[in-house]
Design an enzyme around this catalytic site. Structure first.
Site, short mmCIF file in Angstrom:
data_model
loop_
_atom_site.label_atom_id
_atom_site.label_comp_id
_atom_site.label_asym_id
_atom_site.label_seq_id
_atom_site.Cartn_x
_atom_site.Cartn_y
_atom_site.Cartn_z
N SER A 120 -14.81 -21.12 -23.09
CA SER A 120 -13.36 -21.14 -23.29
C SER A 120 -13.28 -20.96 -24.97
O SER A 120 -13.92 -21.87 -25.58
CB SER A 120 -12.67 -21.96 -22.75
OG SER A 120 -11.56 -21.97 -23.00
N LYS A 121 -12.41 -20.37 -25.52
CA LYS A 121 -11.97 -20.39 -26.68
C LYS A 121 -11.32 -21.50 -27.33
O LYS A 121 -11.22 -22.01 -28.29
CB LYS A 121 -11.21 -19.00 -27.28
CG LYS A 121 -9.65 -18.98 -26.60
CD LYS A 121 -9.07 -17.72 -27.03
CE LYS A 121 -7.66 -17.62 -26.40
NZ LYS A 121 -7.48 -17.15 -25.29
N ARG A 122 -10.73 -22.39 -26.15
CA ARG A 122 -9.89 -23.51 -26.22
C ARG A 122 -11.06 -24.91 -26.24
O ARG A 122 -10.60 -25.78 -26.32
CB ARG A 122 -8.84 -23.63 -25.23
CG ARG A 122 -7.84 -22.28 -25.38
CD ARG A 122 -6.72 -22.79 -24.72
NE ARG A 122 -6.99 -22.90 -23.00
CZ ARG A 122 -6.04 -22.64 -22.35
NH1 ARG A 122 -4.67 -22.30 -22.68
NH2 ARG A 122 -6.45 -22.69 -21.16
N LYS A 123 -12.19 -24.40 -25.83
CA LYS A 123 -13.26 -25.63 -25.92
C LYS A 123 -14.09 -25.35 -26.69
O LYS A 123 -15.08 -24.07 -26.73
CB LYS A 123 -13.51 -25.70 -24.29
CG LYS A 123 -13.88 -27.28 -23.97
CD LYS A 123 -14.14 -27.60 -22.64
CE LYS A 123 -15.84 -27.06 -22.20
NZ LYS A 123 -15.97 -26.92 -20.79
#
Length: 391
Positions: A162-165
């Site tokens: 994930s780009k958020r992780k």
RNA sequence: GUCCCCAUCGUCUAGCUGGCCUAGGACACCGCCCUUUCACGGCGGCGACAGGGGUUCAAAUCCCCUUGGGGAUACCA
């Protein structure tokens, strides 16, 4: 505007349930062994109900009003074929938040329609919410776009990347010294292949050969090793000028940023064959500027302290001292002379020389490195190696 | 829990309309060669059809089940 249209048509409704109340509701559902789901308690609010909540200062969200009866919703996906869902499994999704902003679900449908989007290519994680988007399109009277749900990019443990992780945004790869063309080429091969054995493809070729029919269904693990290989490939191909331009920001971050530009340029060219990422330039730079007295690795000590090594150093020192000019072309000649004199050759000749001269056991072609280092520096380092052994 | 997706070497994949597959390529790993060094390159090796039932003369390829993995179940995207 779209939300108002939906409310007016009875396909959406204001809901005043607070986040706390939702929490409580879900907790109770789970406790009773039920799936956590919005229970539809505000689906049919009267005007008075609404006034009462408004008077309490509550700000409503807008929810989709899914059909009372269970319906079958079929998503026609370009990579997965037909995928059927039951509307019963869907929630009355929030489409406008209490702060007045739309959620992704409403925004994407409206936005794509207004922009005339024909194909929606997105990751597989969106497949389960596509039925909601289909309802929205239908209610708004719009023809839905064609959907293609692409396989996920996976971490080493096969969980969703994930780009958020984690450090996986495109910018992070740029910062780590990966080339755009390498990243693009590498990424293109995750979940797609041209059908033959071609792997190295620059963007124009990728564009020409890509077809959605050849997209695979299973998620793919992002393998840093293969990216490295590809990055190195593109790095080796690169003209020295462009390479230097790309290397500049990385050089700027080091302690050697202020060194003579012509020298830096020469070093960058020398070091090119040894680069895997642009960021590697830092450690190679260290090779040229490291102080003579810097601490040495066990490997360097090991190969410079043999009797043969010392013999080589003495002979090479003499050769070098007598040489008027040291260049990349004359360096091998000196080594040749040493070989004749000492009868030492091959690895046992070059390895100690490299270690004594560069203070590393690996690196770019030694003749090139020697050229950059220059005669004086090399003499100094050979003396150092000799004195170390004497001690 | 429920719904959905997926399943070939450690990893990315070819194989899709079944026979040409004793399963091909790439990364990684291991050898050898080239190179008087490092690397590149060349050659070779290791290494997979998750399991079980069908269908068929024939299945990695089609169907079913099991198992395994993943995703979704938010006033995030």
């Amino acid at each position: 505007e779209a939300a108002d249209t939906l409310i007016a048509a009875g396909h959406a409704y204001p809901c005043y349930v607070t986040p706390d109340e939702l929490d409580e509701m879900r907790k109770q559902q789970v406790a009773r062994g039920l799936p956590p789901k919005y229970d539809g308690r505000h689906r049919n609010l009267t005007a008075e109900d609404r006034q009462r909540f408004e008077a309490q200062g509550r700000k409503p969200v807008v929810r989709m009003k899914l059909p009372e009866r269970d319906e079958r919703v079929v998503v026609s996906d370009l990579v997965r074929g037909k995928v059927a869902f039951n509307s019963k499994e869907l929630d009355d999704q929030v489409i406008v938040k209490s702060d007045g902003y739309p959620t992704y679900h409403l925004a994407v449908v409206v936005d794509d329609h207004r922009m005339g989007i024909t194909h929606v290519l997105r990751a597989e994680e969106w497949l389960p919410s596509t039925p909601k988007h289909l309802y929205l399109c239908k209610w708004l009277g719009w023809e839905p776009p064609l959907y293609a749900h692409l396989p996920l990019l996976l971490n080493d443990d096969r969980s969703k990347m994930s780009k958020r992780k984690g450090d996986v945004a495109a910018e992070a790869y740029r910062a780590k010294g990966y080339l755009p063309e390498a990243l693009v080429n590498f990424l293109a091969l995750l979940g797609w292949s041209p059908g033959d054995d071609t792997e190295l493809m620059p963007l124009p070729q990728l564009i020409e050969r890509f077809s959605i029919e050849r997209v695979t269904k299973a998620g793919s693990v992002f393998d840093r090793e293969k990216l490295n290989w590809m990055n190195q490939h593109y790095l080796q191909q690169m003209p020295a000028e462009r390479l230097f331009a790309l290397l500049r920001p990385f050089v700027a971050k080091t302690a050697y940023a202020g060194e003579d530009e012509a020298l830096l340029r020469k070093i960058c060219a020398t070091v090119q064959p040894a680069l895997v990422t642009l960021a590697d330039v830092e450690k190679h730079l260290g090779l040229f500027f490291r102080p003579d007295g810097a601490p040495l690795s066990a490997d360097v000590l090991r190969v410079t302290e043999t009797a043969t090594a010392l013999q080589v150093f003495r002979a090479f020192r003499d050769q070098l001292a007598r040489t008027p000019e040291l260049t990349a072309a004359t360096f091998p000649l000196l080594v040749k002379a040493v070989q004749k004199e000492t009868q030492v050759q091959g690895k046992s000749l070059w390895e100690p020389l490299r270690a004594a001269i560069t203070l590393e056991t690996q690196g770019p072609d030694l003749a090139l490195v020697a050229d950059v280092l220059g005669k004086e520096k090399i003499l100094a380092r050979l003396d150092l190696a000799l004195s170390r052994s004497a001690a």
